[in-house]
Design a protein around this motif. Structure first.
Motif, PDB file in Angstrom:
ATOM      1  N   GLY A 313       0.816  -1.216   0.000  1.00  0.00           N
ATOM      2  CA  GLY A 313       0.000   0.000   0.000  1.00  0.00           C
ATOM      3  C   GLY A 313       0.845   1.259   0.000  1.00  0.00           C
ATOM      4  O   GLY A 313       0.536   2.223  -0.701  1.00  0.00           O
ATOM      5  N   ARG A 314       1.910   1.225   0.811  1.00  0.00           N
ATOM      6  CA  ARG A 314       2.803   2.393   0.826  1.00  0.00           C
ATOM      7  C   ARG A 314       3.482   2.577  -0.518  1.00  0.00           C
ATOM      8  O   ARG A 314       3.653   3.705  -0.983  1.00  0.00           O
ATOM      9  CB  ARG A 314       3.854   2.206   1.930  1.00  0.00           C
ATOM     10  CG  ARG A 314       4.831   3.359   2.069  1.00  0.00           C
ATOM     11  CD  ARG A 314       4.137   4.641   2.430  1.00  0.00           C
ATOM     12  NE  ARG A 314       5.084   5.701   2.709  1.00  0.00           N
ATOM     13  CZ  ARG A 314       4.779   6.983   2.762  1.00  0.00           C
ATOM     14  NH1 ARG A 314       3.526   7.372   2.560  1.00  0.00           N
ATOM     15  NH2 ARG A 314       5.699   7.889   3.031  1.00  0.00           N
ATOM     16  N   LEU A 315       3.855   1.477  -1.141  1.00  0.00           N
ATOM     17  CA  LEU A 315       4.482   1.557  -2.454  1.00  0.00           C
ATOM     18  C   LEU A 315       3.517   2.110  -3.486  1.00  0.00           C
ATOM     19  O   LEU A 315       3.887   2.936  -4.326  1.00  0.00           O
ATOM     20  CB  LEU A 315       4.977   0.166  -2.863  1.00  0.00           C
ATOM     21  CG  LEU A 315       5.749   0.082  -4.189  1.00  0.00           C
ATOM     22  CD1 LEU A 315       7.011   0.911  -4.111  1.00  0.00           C
ATOM     23  CD2 LEU A 315       6.076  -1.360  -4.523  1.00  0.00           C
ATOM     24  N   ILE A 316       2.262   1.673  -3.420  1.00  0.00           N
ATOM     25  CA  ILE A 316       1.268   2.202  -4.357  1.00  0.00           C
ATOM     26  C   ILE A 316       1.055   3.693  -4.128  1.00  0.00           C
ATOM     27  O   ILE A 316       0.918   4.481  -5.067  1.00  0.00           O
ATOM     28  CB  ILE A 316      -0.048   1.418  -4.201  1.00  0.00           C
ATOM     29  CG1 ILE A 316       0.139  -0.032  -4.675  1.00  0.00           C
ATOM     30  CG2 ILE A 316      -1.173   2.090  -4.965  1.00  0.00           C
ATOM     31  CD1 ILE A 316      -1.056  -0.912  -4.417  1.00  0.00           C
ATOM     32  N   GLN A 317       1.046   4.082  -2.855  1.00  0.00           N
ATOM     33  CA  GLN A 317       0.870   5.501  -2.561  1.00  0.00           C
ATOM     34  C   GLN A 317       2.029   6.324  -3.109  1.00  0.00           C
ATOM     35  O   GLN A 317       1.825   7.382  -3.709  1.00  0.00           O
ATOM     36  CB  GLN A 317       0.751   5.704  -1.063  1.00  0.00           C
ATOM     37  CG  GLN A 317       0.585   7.161  -0.660  1.00  0.00           C
ATOM     38  CD  GLN A 317       0.676   7.365   0.834  1.00  0.00           C
ATOM     39  OE1 GLN A 317       0.962   6.421   1.560  1.00  0.00           O
ATOM     40  NE2 GLN A 317       0.452   8.564   1.288  1.00  0.00           N
ATOM     41  N   MET A 318       3.259   5.827  -2.893  1.00  0.00           N
ATOM     42  CA  MET A 318       4.426   6.595  -3.315  1.00  0.00           C
ATOM     43  C   MET A 318       4.589   6.586  -4.832  1.00  0.00           C
ATOM     44  O   MET A 318       4.854   7.619  -5.441  1.00  0.00           O
ATOM     45  CB  MET A 318       5.689   6.044  -2.644  1.00  0.00           C
ATOM     46  CG  MET A 318       5.715   6.205  -1.143  1.00  0.00           C
ATOM     47  SD  MET A 318       7.176   5.460  -0.397  1.00  0.00           S
ATOM     48  CE  MET A 318       8.454   6.482  -1.110  1.00  0.00           C
ATOM     49  N   GLN A 319       4.416   5.405  -5.441  1.00  0.00           N
ATOM     50  CA  GLN A 319       4.652   5.280  -6.869  1.00  0.00           C
ATOM     51  C   GLN A 319       3.458   5.710  -7.708  1.00  0.00           C
ATOM     52  O   GLN A 319       3.639   6.101  -8.863  1.00  0.00           O
ATOM     53  CB  GLN A 319       5.010   3.828  -7.205  1.00  0.00           C
ATOM     54  CG  GLN A 319       6.283   3.336  -6.547  1.00  0.00           C
ATOM     55  CD  GLN A 319       7.520   3.955  -7.184  1.00  0.00           C
ATOM     56  OE1 GLN A 319       7.435   4.510  -8.270  1.00  0.00           O
ATOM     57  NE2 GLN A 319       8.646   3.872  -6.507  1.00  0.00           N
ATOM     58  N   GLY A 320       2.263   5.618  -7.126  1.00  0.00           N
ATOM     59  CA  GLY A 320       1.081   5.929  -7.916  1.00  0.00           C
ATOM     60  C   GLY A 320       0.395   7.213  -7.530  1.00  0.00           C
ATOM     61  O   GLY A 320       0.351   8.166  -8.313  1.00  0.00           O
ATOM     62  N   LEU A 321      -0.109   7.253  -6.289  1.00  0.00           N
ATOM     63  CA  LEU A 321      -0.935   8.390  -5.883  1.00  0.00           C
ATOM     64  C   LEU A 321      -0.110   9.648  -5.679  1.00  0.00           C
ATOM     65  O   LEU A 321      -0.464  10.722  -6.172  1.00  0.00           O
ATOM     66  CB  LEU A 321      -1.706   8.035  -4.607  1.00  0.00           C
ATOM     67  CG  LEU A 321      -2.621   6.797  -4.694  1.00  0.00           C
ATOM     68  CD1 LEU A 321      -3.298   6.546  -3.368  1.00  0.00           C
ATOM     69  CD2 LEU A 321      -3.656   6.977  -5.800  1.00  0.00           C
ATOM     70  N   SER A 323       3.126  10.159  -6.525  1.00  0.00           N
ATOM     71  CA  SER A 323       4.382  10.135  -7.288  1.00  0.00           C
ATOM     72  C   SER A 323       4.806  11.542  -7.709  1.00  0.00           C
ATOM     73  O   SER A 323       5.992  11.879  -7.665  1.00  0.00           O
ATOM     74  CB  SER A 323       4.222   9.243  -8.524  1.00  0.00           C
ATOM     75  OG  SER A 323       3.167   9.722  -9.353  1.00  0.00           O
ATOM     76  N   LYS A 324       3.838  12.367  -8.088  1.00  0.00           N
ATOM     77  CA  LYS A 324       4.177  13.719  -8.514  1.00  0.00           C
ATOM     78  C   LYS A 324       4.725  14.543  -7.356  1.00  0.00           C
ATOM     79  O   LYS A 324       5.648  15.340  -7.538  1.00  0.00           O
ATOM     80  CB  LYS A 324       2.943  14.401  -9.099  1.00  0.00           C
ATOM     81  CG  LYS A 324       2.385  13.720 -10.327  1.00  0.00           C
ATOM     82  CD  LYS A 324       3.379  13.712 -11.482  1.00  0.00           C
ATOM     83  CE  LYS A 324       2.786  13.071 -12.725  1.00  0.00           C
ATOM     84  NZ  LYS A 324       3.774  13.034 -13.839  1.00  0.00           N
ATOM     85  N   VAL A 325       4.155  14.322  -6.181  1.00  0.00           N
ATOM     86  CA  VAL A 325       4.623  15.075  -5.015  1.00  0.00           C
ATOM     87  C   VAL A 325       6.057  14.714  -4.680  1.00  0.00           C
ATOM     88  O   VAL A 325       6.914  15.574  -4.468  1.00  0.00           O
ATOM     89  CB  VAL A 325       3.697  14.807  -3.811  1.00  0.00           C
ATOM     90  CG1 VAL A 325       4.217  15.525  -2.573  1.00  0.00           C
ATOM     91  CG2 VAL A 325       2.281  15.259  -4.132  1.00  0.00           C
ATOM     92  N   TYR A 326       6.356  13.411  -4.648  1.00  0.00           N
ATOM     93  CA  TYR A 326       7.715  12.991  -4.324  1.00  0.00           C
ATOM     94  C   TYR A 326       8.700  13.350  -5.442  1.00  0.00           C
ATOM     95  O   TYR A 326       9.864  13.639  -5.191  1.00  0.00           O
ATOM     96  CB  TYR A 326       7.743  11.486  -4.050  1.00  0.00           C
ATOM     97  CG  TYR A 326       7.112  11.107  -2.742  1.00  0.00           C
ATOM     98  CD1 TYR A 326       7.797  11.299  -1.542  1.00  0.00           C
ATOM     99  CD2 TYR A 326       5.841  10.573  -2.676  1.00  0.00           C
ATOM    100  CE1 TYR A 326       7.215  10.967  -0.329  1.00  0.00           C
ATOM    101  CE2 TYR A 326       5.251  10.238  -1.471  1.00  0.00           C
ATOM    102  CZ  TYR A 326       5.942  10.437  -0.299  1.00  0.00           C
ATOM    103  OH  TYR A 326       5.382  10.112   0.892  1.00  0.00           O
ATOM    104  N   GLU A 327       8.213  13.330  -6.657  1.00  0.00           N
ATOM    105  CA  GLU A 327       9.081  13.725  -7.764  1.00  0.00           C
ATOM    106  C   GLU A 327       9.456  15.203  -7.649  1.00  0.00           C
ATOM    107  O   GLU A 327      10.617  15.579  -7.834  1.00  0.00           O
ATOM    108  CB  GLU A 327       8.372  13.454  -9.084  1.00  0.00           C
ATOM    109  CG  GLU A 327       9.211  13.815 -10.304  1.00  0.00           C
ATOM    110  CD  GLU A 327       8.457  13.557 -11.602  1.00  0.00           C
ATOM    111  OE1 GLU A 327       9.013  13.862 -12.666  1.00  0.00           O
ATOM    112  OE2 GLU A 327       7.314  13.059 -11.539  1.00  0.00           O
TER     113      GLU A 327
END
Length: 863
Positions: A313-321, A323-327
């Motif tokens: 779930g954390r991976l989906i949040q970071m990579q999907g939901l 992703s733009k924020v972390y990028e």
């Protein structure tokens, strides 16, 4: 007794005997009946004492084993000779097909045998389709030893009684109640699961030992059954029926006698002798039941699934939901915006000489966390203090802040000094390219020019008022840097070039400024005045040629200079002008045509104005004098007489027209408006004192502008301090000229000029301002000084203002001394300063004398 033959014992009861035939013709169990022979046959088979073989009763051949796919035994396997198998221990299956002679209930289950005494009747264990149940500890014959173990106390037995082993005193088997067989059958089903668990927990050794014990147990039970059969049939031997066989081979000694069919011969029995109790099977070892492995594995899998689901779930949040924020955060972390400072423009005088310039410098910073040793820190602080010209305590305090990783040491370090410090191997010392402001002239026009703070912004003077032009626009560069701050190669970068500031050219003449500053500084020191001011202004353009203050601000050491020296007193300090203000009263009277230069006044040395008595500077007897003479001798009483003719309203309007009470334009730093109360608020005496310059406050710049208006033929021009700017290409862009306003007529201006020229004559109060070869017009001023700190009048303000040449004015010079201690008259203290500065200025500007002489005028009555 219950019928046994009528039920049909089936092949499981053994071959031979009428009782084995079953059906209605079966005989009851009577001594010597056929049923007895059938039962006896069964007993003989079990005990090995059946009928001997004969042609009528041939020995029973071993049954052929059916096909392994169809029958439970192989073709050559004798059930009595084969070793016991694991499946022999299984209980009878309800799903097995019925065999001949097997009587089942409507649901397919075997019915209990009611024809046998003391229990249920069922198929023999050797009948086809029968399954052997696993041995149980409760199934062993209950003999004397078992009875003794259950009841350790002594027992007295009477003839005919039965023991607990199931036999009576005569050795015959007793009938077991039906409920006991029922309990036994129910226990078999329960023992099945226990045996299975026991067999799974034990290895091959336990399985082998179990089969041996089971064989012994079955042998004991067969003995018990045979004994009961003999008891029921009165001991008559029974011939085994065809197809009937024992469950297991009877137990026999290894070297004992054998029967006719190979069975062991049982030991002889007597009426009072019982067979020995079979050995008790060994108790199964105590098995410690640890939890189910499958359950532990399932729980572990569930826990792992839960943990992995969290990570997923954390991976989906970071990579999907997100992703733009972390990028964006990653980009911001490695992308830095560097400011490229723009070079600040220079400040020059009217001839282009540098008064303030920008040179390349270095900004030194250090990481205090890298210097943890106290001794090293002290040495570094000492070196930095020596090279940077700062205190050692200041450097030590900055190095002691080990909780930070950045500490700026200095921002205007010379590149040579910075290189020297970098070569000294000071830990964590870094340098950044920047600029620093340099003032080559030192304190020349210091308070006028001002200075720049550490942030690169002007704080006072021209540096502040023209900061937008001087500062320019800083550039920006976006770069991607790594962890250590180094730029990452081959990465994108955006660069916005800086726009350097424009140079500002002042109207100040460096040479005239130097002369004015030196002259007023010397006079302030000689007279003991608190301060002094000199202003030199061009008559035709109103450009300020010099603006000097004493003491002046040293721009090379502005941080340690007192706050009072940072004020441009020439434009900010207000004072009561005194007699220099009489030209405005004269202009108002002349413009109103109330007086002329030759108007005669009877002038005493004092005059009463409401509740006050006003006096001239010198006591004298009442005398008649012209208005020109009164201006030359600076008579207060004659000026009040002329002001009364004009009126307060006209006088106030003239003061406003000359610029009193309003801020002069032109961008002069720190310019003040002065103080001019509305005439309707004047007190009775104030309507008189304003006429000769008391009760109204002005600045030196405002008073110089008044005389510039008179010298310019009555046209007032806003004072100018900025001559123009220089763009990036070096082209000079002149400033717009100041606003021009006519205040008085040219005739009035010339009449006032002649009166002012008389004041510099031999009989005037300003004769010390006369310059040989030049016609000079001017006016002295001496006024009481109001001390704001004390809240009252204290001391004097001495001043002199004039212009030259009088017949063709070019320059206006004003000098003011505040609170002088050695004298207080303007003609005595300020006039010499005027002369020195004007002389130097007309020579520097190469202004030749006009060569004309003063026209004869009437100064006294009767002339």
């Amino acid at each position: 007794m219950r019928e046994s033959g009528g039920r049909g014992q089936g092949p499981g009861r053994g071959a031979g005997g009428a009782g084995s035939q079953g059906g209605p013709g079966a005989a009851r169990r009577t001594p010597g009946g056929p049923g007895r022979a059938g039962r006896q046959g069964g007993s003989a088979r079990s005990e090995g004492t059946g009928r001997p073989a004969s042609p009528d009763n041939p020995p029973r051949q071993p049954r052929k084993r059916p096909d392994p796919l169809d029958l439970p035994f192989g073709p050559d396997d004798d059930p009595r000779a084969r070793p016991p198998r694991d499946d022999d221990d299984l209980p009878p299956s309800d799903d097995a097909p019925p065999t001949p002679g097997d009587r089942r209930s409507p649901r397919g289950r075997p019915r209990p045998d009611t024809g046998r005494t003391g229990g249920t009747r069922g198929r023999g264990d050797d009948e086809p389709g029968a399954r052997r149940r696993p041995p149980r500890e409760d199934d062993r014959p209950r003999g004397r030893a078992a009875a003794q173990s259950r009841d350790p106390g002594p027992r007295t037995r009477t003839p005919g009684s039965r023991d607990d082993a199931g036999r009576d005193d005569h050795g015959r088997s007793r009938r077991v109640p039906a409920d006991r067989d029922h309990d036994r059958m129910r226990g078999r089903v329960q023992d099945r699961d226990d045996r299975r668990t026991f067999r799974e927990g034990r290895a091959g050794e336990a399985r082998t030992r179990g089969r041996q014990d089971d064989a012994q147990d079955r042998g004991g039970r067969d003995d018990d059954a045979r004994a009961r059969g003999r008891q029921d049939d009165d001991g008559a031997p029974r011939r085994p029926r065809p197809g009937e066989r024992d469950r297991v081979p009877p137990r026999r000694p290894a070297d004992g006698p054998r029967g006719p069919r190979g069975g062991d011969v049982p030991p002889p029995r007597g009426p009072g002798r019982r067979p020995p109790a079979p050995p008790r099977p060994p108790k199964p070892p105590l098995v410690l039941r640890l939890g189910s492995p499958r359950r532990r594995i399932n729980i572990g899998l569930i826990g792992m699934t839960f943990v992995l689901s969290i990570f997923a779930g954390r991976l989906i949040q970071m990579q999907g939901l997100d992703s733009k924020v972390y990028e964006a955060a990653a980009v911001d972390q490695r992308r830095h915006v560097e400011t490229i400072p723009a070079k600040r423009g220079s400040i020059t005088d009217v001839n282009g000489h540098d008064l303030a310039v920008t040179v390349e410098a270095r900004e030194l910073s250090i990481d205090p966390s890298k210097i943890t040793d106290v001794g090293v820190r002290a040495k570094v602080a000492k070196v930095l203090a020596q090279q940077l010209g700062k205190s050692e305590q200041d450097m030590a305090a900055k190095l002691a802040r080990v909780d930070t990783r950045y500490q700026r040491l200095a921002s205007d370090v010379d590149p040579v000094v910075a290189s020297r410090l970098l070569r000294a191997s000071i830990p964590a010392l870094s340098a950044k390219k920047t600029y620093r402001r340099v003032y080559p002239a030192g304190d020349l026009a210091g308070s006028l020019i001002g200075f720049v703070g550490d942030e690169g912004k002007g704080l006072i003077g021209i540096e502040r008022t023209s900061n937008k032009l001087l500062a320019g626009r800083d550039g920006r560069q976006r770069v991607e840097t790594g962890r250590d701050g180094q730029r990452i190669p081959m990465t994108s970068s955006q660069r916005t070039a800086p726009v350097n500031g424009q140079d500002v050219r002042l109207t100040i003449d460096r040479d005239v400024q130097w002369a004015a500053q030196k002259s007023i500084a010397d006079q302030v020191e000689e007279s003991g005045a608190d301060s002094g001011t000199v202003i030199v202004m061009d008559v035709r353009t109103a450009q300020i040629v010099a603006m000097a203050n004493a003491p002046e601000l040293d721009l090379g050491n502005w941080r340690s200079a007192p706050a009072s020296s940072q004020i441009n007193k020439a434009a900010a300090d207000v004072f009561e002008p005194g007699s220099t203000n009489k030209v405005i009263t004269a202009a108002a009277a002349l413009e109103a045509r109330m007086v002329t230069p030759d108007t005669v006044f009877r002038v005493p040395d004092r005059i009463k104005c409401y509740d006050r008595v006003l006096r001239d500077a010198h006591a004298h007897a009442a005398e008649s004098m012209t208005f020109r003479q009164a201006m030359a001798e600076s008579s207060n009483v004659a000026t009040v007489m002329a002001a009364r003719k004009v009126g307060s309203a006209r006088l106030y309007a003239m003061l406003k027209a000359f610029g009193f009470g309003s801020t002069p334009g032109g961008g002069v730093p720190g310019a003040e408006a002065g103080l001019l109360p509305d005439y309707r608020k004047w007190s009775g005496s104030q309507s008189c004192t304003v006429a000769y310059g008391q009760g109204v406050s002005v600045t030196a710049l405002q008073m110089a502008s008044v005389y510039q208006t008179i010298a310019n033929g009555g046209v007032k021009i806003e004072p100018q301090i900025v001559a123009g700017t220089t763009d990036a290409s070096g082209r000079h862009v002149p400033a717009a000229p100041g606003k021009q306003t006519r205040v008085v007529s040219e005739t009035t201006a010339k009449e006032i000029t002649t009166m002012l020229e008389s004041a510099v004559g031999e009989e005037g109060t300003g004769h010390l301002a006369a310059i040989p070869g030049y016609r000079v017009a001017g006016k002295t001023g001496t006024a009481n000084r109001y001390d704001a700190a004390l809240g009252r009048y204290d001391g004097y303000t001495a001043s002199f203002v004039g212009f030259a040449p009088a017949d063709a004015p070019r320059l206006v010079v004003l000098s003011v001394l505040q609170n002088p201690k050695n004298g207080h008259f303007g003609g005595q203290l300020a006039a010499p300063v005027f002369k020195d500065v004007m002389t130097f200025a007309i020579k520097s500007k190469k202004i030749p004398p006009t060569g004309s002489t003063v026209a004869p005028v009437r100064t006294r009555t009767g002339e």
